[in-house]
Design an enzyme around this catalytic site. Structure first.
Site, short mmCIF file in Angstrom:
data_model
loop_
_atom_site.label_atom_id
_atom_site.label_comp_id
_atom_site.label_asym_id
_atom_site.label_seq_id
_atom_site.Cartn_x
_atom_site.Cartn_y
_atom_site.Cartn_z
N HIS A 99 -14.71 2.06 -1.41
CA HIS A 99 -13.68 1.11 -0.95
C HIS A 99 -12.56 1.81 -0.19
CE1 HIS A 99 -15.13 -1.81 -4.31
NE2 HIS A 99 -15.91 -1.81 -3.27
N CYS A 140 -5.82 2.70 13.03
CA CYS A 140 -5.31 1.60 13.85
C CYS A 140 -6.10 0.34 13.54
CB CYS A 140 -5.45 1.93 15.33
SG CYS A 140 -5.00 0.55 16.39
N ALA A 166 -11.17 6.55 -20.97
CA ALA A 166 -11.90 7.61 -20.27
C ALA A 166 -11.36 9.01 -20.58
CB ALA A 166 -11.83 7.36 -18.77
N TYR A 225 0.82 -1.21 0.00
CA TYR A 225 0.00 0.00 0.00
C TYR A 225 0.86 1.26 0.00
CZ TYR A 225 -4.28 -2.63 0.18
OH TYR A 225 -5.32 -3.46 -0.18
C1 BV8 Z 1 -17.90 -8.10 1.31
C2 BV8 Z 1 -9.90 -1.62 -1.95
C3 BV8 Z 1 -18.98 -9.13 3.12
C4 BV8 Z 1 -8.65 -2.34 -1.63
C5 BV8 Z 1 -11.32 -3.21 -3.16
C6 BV8 Z 1 -21.35 -11.46 -4.71
C7 BV8 Z 1 -20.93 -12.23 -5.76
C8 BV8 Z 1 -19.58 -12.66 -5.80
C9 BV8 Z 1 -18.65 -12.29 -4.83
C10 BV8 Z 1 -19.06 -11.52 -3.80
C11 BV8 Z 1 -20.40 -11.13 -3.74
N1 BV8 Z 1 -20.52 -10.36 -2.63
C12 BV8 Z 1 -19.31 -10.27 -1.99
C13 BV8 Z 1 -18.41 -10.98 -2.70
C14 BV8 Z 1 -17.01 -11.11 -2.35
C15 BV8 Z 1 -16.16 -9.91 -2.84
C16 BV8 Z 1 -16.21 -9.84 -4.35
O1 BV8 Z 1 -16.94 -9.05 -4.94
N2 BV8 Z 1 -15.38 -10.68 -4.98
C17 BV8 Z 1 -15.33 -10.65 -6.47
C18 BV8 Z 1 -13.92 -10.43 -6.90
C19 BV8 Z 1 -15.85 -11.91 -7.01
N3 BV8 Z 1 -16.61 -8.66 -2.26
C20 BV8 Z 1 -16.11 -8.34 -1.03
O2 BV8 Z 1 -15.32 -9.02 -0.41
C21 BV8 Z 1 -16.61 -7.03 -0.45
N4 BV8 Z 1 -16.94 -7.22 0.94
O3 BV8 Z 1 -18.58 -8.69 0.52
O4 BV8 Z 1 -18.00 -8.21 2.66
C22 BV8 Z 1 -19.40 -8.60 4.39
C23 BV8 Z 1 -20.63 -7.98 4.44
C24 BV8 Z 1 -21.06 -7.51 5.68
C25 BV8 Z 1 -20.25 -7.67 6.82
C26 BV8 Z 1 -18.99 -8.26 6.71
C27 BV8 Z 1 -18.53 -8.70 5.46
C28 BV8 Z 1 -15.49 -5.95 -0.46
C29 BV8 Z 1 -15.03 -5.67 -1.83
C30 BV8 Z 1 -14.04 -4.47 -1.82
C31 BV8 Z 1 -12.61 -4.93 -1.93
N5 BV8 Z 1 -11.69 -3.80 -2.03
N6 BV8 Z 1 -10.48 -2.14 -3.19
C32 BV8 Z 1 -7.53 -2.05 -2.60
O5 BV8 Z 1 -7.72 -1.26 -3.54
O6 BV8 Z 1 -6.46 -2.61 -2.37
S1 BV8 Z 1 -11.94 -3.85 -4.65
C33 BV8 Z 1 -10.88 -3.21 -5.88
O7 BV8 Z 1 -11.03 -4.08 -6.96
C34 BV8 Z 1 -11.21 -1.84 -6.42
O8 BV8 Z 1 -11.65 -0.96 -5.44
C35 BV8 Z 1 -12.33 -2.17 -7.42
O9 BV8 Z 1 -13.57 -2.24 -6.77
C36 BV8 Z 1 -11.97 -3.57 -7.85
C37 BV8 Z 1 -11.32 -3.51 -9.19
O10 BV8 Z 1 -12.33 -3.38 -10.09
P1 BV8 Z 1 -12.25 -2.18 -11.17
O11 BV8 Z 1 -12.10 -0.89 -10.49
O12 BV8 Z 1 -13.40 -2.40 -12.06
O13 BV8 Z 1 -10.85 -2.46 -11.91
P2 BV8 Z 1 -10.42 -3.69 -12.82
O14 BV8 Z 1 -8.95 -3.66 -12.82
O15 BV8 Z 1 -11.16 -4.92 -12.45
O16 BV8 Z 1 -10.99 -3.29 -14.28
C38 BV8 Z 1 -10.57 -2.11 -14.88
C39 BV8 Z 1 -11.60 -1.84 -15.98
O17 BV8 Z 1 -11.24 -0.60 -16.60
C40 BV8 Z 1 -11.61 -2.90 -17.08
O18 BV8 Z 1 -12.96 -3.19 -17.44
C41 BV8 Z 1 -10.87 -2.23 -18.25
O19 BV8 Z 1 -11.38 -2.64 -19.50
C42 BV8 Z 1 -11.19 -0.77 -18.00
N7 BV8 Z 1 -10.18 0.18 -18.48
C43 BV8 Z 1 -8.84 -0.01 -18.57
N8 BV8 Z 1 -8.24 1.14 -19.04
C44 BV8 Z 1 -9.25 2.05 -19.22
C45 BV8 Z 1 -10.49 1.44 -18.85
N9 BV8 Z 1 -11.67 2.08 -18.90
C46 BV8 Z 1 -11.65 3.39 -19.35
N10 BV8 Z 1 -10.50 4.05 -19.70
C47 BV8 Z 1 -9.30 3.41 -19.66
N11 BV8 Z 1 -8.20 4.07 -20.02
ZN ZN Z 2 -5.05 1.73 18.33
#
Ligand code: BV8
Ligand code: ZN
Length: 266
Positions: free
Chosen positions: A121, A129, A240, A69
């Site tokens: 996110h 902490c 974008a 990070y």
């Molecule tokens: C939770 C912060 C439960 C950290 C991030 C339902 C179905 C399946 C799975 C789940 C579900 N519900 C929950 C889950 C599990 C999980 C999940 O979704 N897993 C997925 C992968 C299957 N979700 C979670 O764990 C969430 N929490 O469910 O908790 C709970 C509930 C109550 C109480 C307790 C617990 C938390 C999810 C958040 C995780 N943290 N980020 C960090 O950054 O290190 S997610 C992180 O990845 C980003 O924030 C973002 O959200 C994601 C990446 O996605 P994108 O931003 O779309 O980026 P990506 O690289 O994938 O794609 C880029 C896109 O841009 C592409 O399409 C590309 O074509 C395009 N592109 C490229 N260049 C350009 C462009 N577009 C335009 N212009 C360009 N130039």
């Molecule tokens: Zn503390």
């Protein structure tokens, strides 16, 4: 005369009353901020992002995760908002109650002039902490030199536990206020513009679907196809920083939104 899809999207934008702009990593790609899937270079390329971005990984090896990070925070500090971020700020300036919802943990929307993006996110600039959640002061040792390895996290001034990044890790709940604000905005908007997201991470990926389900028009900006094609009325296939300024220009003829001179597309 721009691309027909851009013209159609521009007409929709010009007519819209309540707009949501929903962004992902692709929004910052042209600023040199690696998309989530790409943020694994150097030491970290041996790891799966989804595995590193978890409370378990931090508990197992705090220095490895903190180092990752710190490396990403340094990359963001070296980056500049692009013409796409500026176009989003222009839409907010033109359409008063526009709500910007982002999955990004960088601060490029803010640096482009967006008043208060809803960070679903979390942020790279809000460490706290890991035990008592007491906010940690940043910078703690300005990320002047990019770290390319494990860095022991600083300690909490209140309870001496490890400081953690202020981001939402996989398996963690999203900040309630942010999620509620995003769902509220998506439920009452008449146009949602989704930019640079693969629409694979939940519950964030629900936001454009909520808007579509409740009758809003969805415009997608992405060079690639995504699961959100299903709900998009207009797909603008391009980067974008090129497509958004062209959209603003077509909608309102804002000449100052001149896009970066990258080779032509939509
Ligand atoms: C939770 C912060 C439960 C950290 C991030 C339902 C179905 C399946 C799975 C789940 C579900 N519900 C929950 C889950 C599990 C999980 C999940 O979704 N897993 C997925 C992968 C299957 N979700 C979670 O764990 C969430 N929490 O469910 O908790 C709970 C509930 C109550 C109480 C307790 C617990 C938390 C999810 C958040 C995780 N943290 N980020 C960090 O950054 O290190 S997610 C992180 O990845 C980003 O924030 C973002 O959200 C994601 C990446 O996605 P994108 O931003 O779309 O980026 P990506 O690289 O994938 O794609 C880029 C896109 O841009 C592409 O399409 C590309 O074509 C395009 N592109 C490229 N260049 C350009 C462009 N577009 C335009 N212009 C360009 N130039
Ligand atoms: Zn503390």
């Amino acid at each position: 005369m721009g691309h027909p899809a851009t013209q159609e999207a521009a007409a929709l934008l010009d007519q819209a009353e309540r707009v949501v702009v929903f962004t992902g990593a692709g929004m910052s790609a042209e600023s040199g901020v690696p998309t989530f899937r790409d943020a694994l270079t150097g030491l970290w390329q041996r790891f799966d992002a989804q595995a590193l971005a978890t409370p378990e990984a931090f508990r197992a090896d705090p220095a490895l995760v903190w180092g990752w990070y710190e490396w990403r925070r340094h990359a963001v500090q070296q980056a500049q908002p692009n013409a796409g971020h500026r176009a989003v700020a222009a839409i907010e300036a033109r359409v008063p109650n526009t709500v910007l919802v982002t999955q990004n943990v960088d601060d490029l929307h803010e640096r482009a002039g967006s008043a208060n993006p809803v960070h679903l996110h979390g942020s790279l600039f809000a460490p706290r902490c890991s035990a008592c959640a007491h906010p940690a002061s940043t910078p703690y040792g300005e990320a002047d030199e990019p770290t390319d390895g494990p860095v022991p996290p600083p300690r909490c001034a209140r309870c001496a536990a490890d400081i953690r990044p202020g981001v939402v890790w996989f398996g963690e709940a999203l900040p309630t206020a942010a999620l509620e604000a995003a769902v509220e905005a998506a439920s009452s908007c008449d146009l949602l513009v989704t930019v640079g997201t693969s629409g694979l991470v939940y519950p964030a990926a629900e936001i454009p679907q909520v808007a579509a389900r409740l009758g809003a028009t969805v415009i997608q900006v992405n060079p690639e196809e995504t699961p959100l094609d299903r709900v998009a009325t207009v797909n603008l296939r391009g980067p974008a920083a090129r497509v958004l300024p062209a959209l603003v220009e077509a909608a309102w003829g804002d000449t100052d939104q001149v896009p970066d001179e990258s080779p032509g597309d939509a």
